[in-house]
Design an enzyme around this catalytic site. Sequence first.
Site, PDB file in Angstrom:
ATOM      1  CG  HIS A  88      -9.939   1.457   4.527  1.00  0.00           C
ATOM      2  ND1 HIS A  88     -10.107   2.516   5.205  1.00  0.00           N
ATOM      3  CD2 HIS A  88      -8.605   1.457   4.205  1.00  0.00           C
ATOM      4  CE1 HIS A  88      -8.928   2.935   5.587  1.00  0.00           C
ATOM      5  NE2 HIS A  88      -7.958   2.240   4.858  1.00  0.00           N
TER       6      HIS A  88
ATOM      7  CG  ASP B 219      -1.929   1.014   1.121  1.00  0.00           C
ATOM      8  OD1 ASP B 219      -1.704   2.198   0.492  1.00  0.00           O
ATOM      9  OD2 ASP B 219      -2.939   1.137   2.352  1.00  0.00           O
TER      10      ASP B 219
HETATM   11 MG   LIG Z   1      -5.042   2.021   2.391  1.00  0.00          MG
END
Ligand SMILES: [Mg+2]
Length: 201
Positions: free
Chosen positions: A134, A30
Amino acid sequence: MKIVRHSNADVDRVRAVRAAIGQDEELFVDANGAYSRKQALSQAQKFAEFNVSWFEEPVSSDDLEGLRFIRERAPFEMEIAAGEYGYGLNYFKRMLASHAVDVLQADATRCAGFTGFQQVATLCQADHLPLSTHCAPMLHLHLGCATPALRHAEYFHDHVRIERMFFDGVPEPNDGALKPDLSRAGMGLELKYSDIEKFRR
Ligand SMILES: [Mg+2]
């Protein structure tokens, strides 16, 4: 794993993690939108040597052309993901219409709660694209079970730690999967009032 400190250091860190976890586990990175387009593409090629299968926010999520640029040129085995900052439905609609991602992300704490998340999920289903949740894994557990487009849930350890501190009823993952405890009411969580009292101001 979070990346983007220094491009060479990132490759070394990815190499070290792959060596540590072996070849059988998937490795996700990420970048939180911090690479430039060409830099992200160059990194994608290097990460592919270590079987990185998920490249999240290689460039800013506001740069839909950039995301598409990378998605179309990255190795086929590497999925490009973004969407965690989305609040309104139009944000997600634009991201899908731009063909910017292989997997969309959404966060029910941001995108108008369960109702908003379900609307995003419907967009994904109509577009034949998977959806990943998320953070806040417990918040997304039951919701994810009711989402046909669900790919997986992000299991963020900082969030899990806080969820365990503040709630009873947080289930343990088993073989990489979380399952709702159907013997508990609602979302299965119960606020630990006595444990959080010390945080009161
Ligand atoms: Mg992220």
